[in-house]
Design a protein around this motif. Structure first.
Motif, mmCIF file in Angstrom:
data_model
loop_
_atom_site.group_PDB
_atom_site.id
_atom_site.type_symbol
_atom_site.label_atom_id
_atom_site.label_comp_id
_atom_site.label_asym_id
_atom_site.label_seq_id
_atom_site.Cartn_x
_atom_site.Cartn_y
_atom_site.Cartn_z
ATOM 1 N N THR A 22 0.841 -1.208 0.000
ATOM 2 C CA THR A 22 0.000 0.000 0.000
ATOM 3 C C THR A 22 0.867 1.245 0.000
ATOM 4 O O THR A 22 0.584 2.227 -0.711
ATOM 5 C CB THR A 22 -0.922 0.008 1.230
ATOM 6 N N GLN A 23 1.931 1.224 0.780
ATOM 7 C CA GLN A 23 2.850 2.369 0.828
ATOM 8 C C GLN A 23 3.514 2.600 -0.528
ATOM 9 O O GLN A 23 3.672 3.745 -0.965
ATOM 10 C CB GLN A 23 3.919 2.138 1.902
ATOM 11 N N ASN A 30 2.145 9.528 -5.719
ATOM 12 C CA ASN A 30 2.526 10.840 -5.206
ATOM 13 C C ASN A 30 3.995 11.181 -5.449
ATOM 14 O O ASN A 30 4.584 11.978 -4.708
ATOM 15 C CB ASN A 30 2.215 10.917 -3.711
ATOM 16 N N LEU A 31 4.566 10.598 -6.490
ATOM 17 C CA LEU A 31 5.945 10.947 -6.838
ATOM 18 C C LEU A 31 6.043 12.452 -7.102
ATOM 19 O O LEU A 31 5.207 13.010 -7.815
ATOM 20 C CB LEU A 31 6.385 10.177 -8.086
ATOM 21 N N PRO A 32 7.034 13.124 -6.533
ATOM 22 C CA PRO A 32 7.172 14.567 -6.779
ATOM 23 C C PRO A 32 7.324 14.892 -8.258
ATOM 24 O O PRO A 32 6.935 15.974 -8.706
ATOM 25 C CB PRO A 32 8.421 14.948 -5.975
ATOM 26 N N GLY A 195 -7.543 -1.704 4.404
ATOM 27 C CA GLY A 195 -6.259 -2.350 4.146
ATOM 28 C C GLY A 195 -5.668 -3.087 5.335
ATOM 29 O O GLY A 195 -4.611 -3.696 5.215
ATOM 30 N N ILE A 196 -6.330 -3.025 6.488
ATOM 31 C CA ILE A 196 -5.835 -3.727 7.673
ATOM 32 C C ILE A 196 -6.826 -4.828 8.025
ATOM 33 O O ILE A 196 -7.964 -4.561 8.419
ATOM 34 C CB ILE A 196 -5.678 -2.778 8.887
ATOM 35 N N GLY A 197 -6.387 -6.091 7.887
ATOM 36 C CA GLY A 197 -7.275 -7.218 8.170
ATOM 37 C C GLY A 197 -6.936 -7.930 9.461
ATOM 38 O O GLY A 197 -7.793 -8.591 10.058
#
Length: 247
Positions: A22-23, A30-32, A195-197
């Motif tokens: 996910t990160q 969100n790449l600059p 996203g957290i199971g």
């Protein structure tokens, strides 16, 4: 549902890998370089439009100059013919001579006026040409920045792709050792819960929702069999018990 405690603990490894995926997806979005490219491409479009306008103006003034020069040449040729007639002595009538001289004077004035037009058009054309050169350089400079930002974006994506492949492979290997039913439950909860199971129960606190279990919930968890798959009453995530759970 029941599952061996070791399998439940391995869910935390899967969860950590999913968080990393996910990160990585967030990083990719969100790449600059993406924001930089959006700005540069907007500037590039604007400057290219200005360049096209300047090139059009230069082309128009070029045709206008050609037309004006042709008009001057026609007047000059006509004046040359009249002057040749005047110099040849073929015109003897005083009235015809006067008319011819008057026409020559008129043609001279006409030629002067047209030459002024040519000069004015030439100045506008030179200004347009200078503008074209300036904008061409500006477009090239921005394009170079776009190319550089694109290369940096592609390099960053390649790095992300490589890590995604590594993490995905590690996840596949980890999941292979966990009962399919437990993984299915985990994936279903993860899809519903951002996203957290699965979350560790640490010091009586669910690390999924960050809430501490009340005494009743703690007693229920304490009473559950070691292989029972317990769920957080607050967030419904799978609670993974460890020696640090505080039970």
């Amino acid at each position: 549902m029941n599952a061996a405690p070791a399998d439940q603990i391995r869910l935390l490894d899967v969860q950590n890998l999913d968080v990393r995926l996910t990160q990585l997806a967030h990083r990719r979005k969100n790449l600059p370089e993406l924001a930089e490219l959006a700005t540069l491409e907007g500037d590039l479009t604007q400057q290219r439009d200005l360049l096209v306008a300047a090139q059009t103006e230069e082309s128009d003034t070029s045709r206008e100059q050609t037309k004006a020069e042709q008009d001057v040449d026609q007047v000059r040729q006509r004046a040359a013919r009249d002057q040749k007639r005047l110099d040849s002595g073929a015109v003897s009538s005083p009235k015809d001579l006067e008319n011819l001289q008057r026409e020559l004077a008129s043609l001279a004035k006409r030629q002067g006026d047209l030459e002024d037009v040519v000069l004015e058009v030439m100045e506008r054309r030179e200004a347009a040409q200078e503008r074209v050169r300036e904008l061409t350089d500006r477009v090239a400079a921005i394009q170079a920045k776009v190319d550089d930002a694109t290369a940096r974006r592609d390099a960053a994506n390649a790095e992300i792709d490589a890590e995604v492949a590594t993490v995905t492979k590690e996840r596949e290997l980890t999941v292979a050792d966990i009962p399919a039913a437990l993984v299915t439950l985990y994936d279903r909860i993860r899809a519903k819960q951002g996203g957290i199971g699965a979350a560790r129960l640490y010091q009586r606190r669910c690390e999924g929702c960050r809430l501490e279990l009340d005494i009743t919930e703690l007693n229920d968890v304490r009473a559950a069999a070691a292989d029972a798959v317990v769920r957080c009453e607050n967030c419904s995530r799978i609670l993974v018990r460890t020696p640090d759970s505080g039970l």
